[in-house]
Design a protein around this motif. Structure first.
Motif, PDB file in Angstrom:
ATOM      1  N   ASP A 101       0.833  -1.208   0.000  1.00  0.00           N
ATOM      2  CA  ASP A 101       0.000   0.000   0.000  1.00  0.00           C
ATOM      3  C   ASP A 101       0.868   1.259   0.000  1.00  0.00           C
ATOM      4  OD1 ASP A 101       0.522   0.825   2.906  1.00  0.00           O
ATOM      5  OD2 ASP A 101      -0.275  -1.193   3.177  1.00  0.00           O
ATOM      6  N   LYS A 102       0.228   2.406  -0.164  1.00  0.00           N
ATOM      7  CA  LYS A 102       0.950   3.659  -0.334  1.00  0.00           C
ATOM      8  C   LYS A 102       1.827   4.001   0.866  1.00  0.00           C
ATOM      9  CE  LYS A 102       0.231   8.469  -1.702  1.00  0.00           C
ATOM     10  NZ  LYS A 102      -0.778   9.529  -2.050  1.00  0.00           N
ATOM     11  N   LYS A 103       1.303   3.762   2.073  1.00  0.00           N
ATOM     12  CA  LYS A 103       2.051   4.082   3.292  1.00  0.00           C
ATOM     13  C   LYS A 103       3.343   3.266   3.382  1.00  0.00           C
ATOM     14  CE  LYS A 103       1.630   4.122   8.342  1.00  0.00           C
ATOM     15  NZ  LYS A 103       0.760   3.802   9.501  1.00  0.00           N
ATOM     16  N   ASN A 104       3.218   1.948   3.163  1.00  0.00           N
ATOM     17  CA  ASN A 104       4.400   1.082   3.200  1.00  0.00           C
ATOM     18  C   ASN A 104       5.337   1.342   2.034  1.00  0.00           C
ATOM     19  OD1 ASN A 104       4.200  -0.436   5.581  1.00  0.00           O
ATOM     20  ND2 ASN A 104       2.662  -1.777   4.669  1.00  0.00           N
ATOM     21  N   ARG A 107       7.472   4.230   2.968  1.00  0.00           N
ATOM     22  CA  ARG A 107       8.378   3.798   4.039  1.00  0.00           C
ATOM     23  C   ARG A 107       9.529   2.970   3.481  1.00  0.00           C
ATOM     24  NH1 ARG A 107       7.052  -0.710   8.578  1.00  0.00           N
ATOM     25  NH2 ARG A 107       8.747  -0.271  10.018  1.00  0.00           N
TER      26      ARG A 107
END
Length: 236
Positions: A101-104, A107
């Motif tokens: 996903d975008k968050k990971n 990161r």
């Protein structure tokens, strides 16, 4: 002449151990493939973590730099095994980034940049050291510390196995591959008289023996418990 023959024999055995280590390392490097087949099939990283691949990439790059002719001599096998390892880890990281996903995703990209920045600083910093012996010690201690921390990571699994009395979370072939890899490079380091190679791999070999011993003990215990169960359960 006998001295040359003696050193020549050591060199041959060193090469044999290094080649064996590269072969065992290949088996270890392809072990995450079933996980990534699942990720590709589901087009999602689900609950899998990308951190092990980030750390493995950092470790491979540091050890690759240590094995290079700029730092140490007669360590070609370290260059080949860590080049292969870095390539596999980078491929895994790219696949992970593509399907998370975008968050990971952000990161992982930041952590990847941090890895390249850290390795860049180590390379640039070590090249500023004019004395070759001091440079060897500097990068050698870094690679040794990196390998020791990597080999120490199974301690958490060992603790889990002892606590749960189950080998469910400690795959046999992964433990065996780790033991064979570290054992091969323990011999490689000994034949090459390189403490920065044989010390961490000696620790890895001991931990590998512990893992395999625990696997045999708890696996046998679980089989014995199963055989003790009655074939027909009486409710009378």
């Amino acid at each position: 002449m006998d001295v040359f023959a003696f050193h020549g024999s050591f060199s041959r055995w060193k090469d044999v151990a290094g080649i064996a280590g590269n072969i065992f390392a290949f088996g270890l490097f392809i072990s995450p493939m079933p996980t990534f087949r699942r990720i590709l099939r589901n087009k999602s990283t689900e609950q899998f973590s990308g951190l092990p691949y980030i750390y493995s990439l950092l470790n491979c790059l540091i050890c690759l730099w240590y094995g290079s002719p700029f730092i140490s001599q007669r360590n070609l096998m370290l260059v080949t095994v860590n080049s292969l390892g870095a390539t596999f880890q980078l491929c895994y990281i790219i696949l992970f980034i593509m399907h998370t996903d975008k968050k990971n995703k952000m990161r992982m990209l930041v952590l990847l940049l941090v890895v390249f920045a850290v390795v860049g600083l180590i390379v640039a910093g070590s090249l500023q050291i004019p004395d070759k012996l001091t440079r060897w010690y500097f990068v050698g201690f870094l690679s040794c510390a990196s390998l020791v921390s990597m080999f120490a990571s199974p301690l958490f699994v060992i603790n889990l196995v002892i606590r749960t009395k189950s080998v469910e979370f400690m795959p046999f072939y992964l433990s065996l591959s780790t033991f064979l890899l570290s054992g091969s490079f323990l011999l490689y380091g000994l034949f090459n008289s390189d403490a920065f190679v044989y010390t961490p791999n000696g620790i890895g070999t001991v931990l590998g023996i512990v893992q395999l011993s625990l696997y045999c003990y708890y696996h046998r215990s679980s089989i014995e418990e199963e055989t003790k169960e009655p074939l027909i359960v009486s409710y009378v």
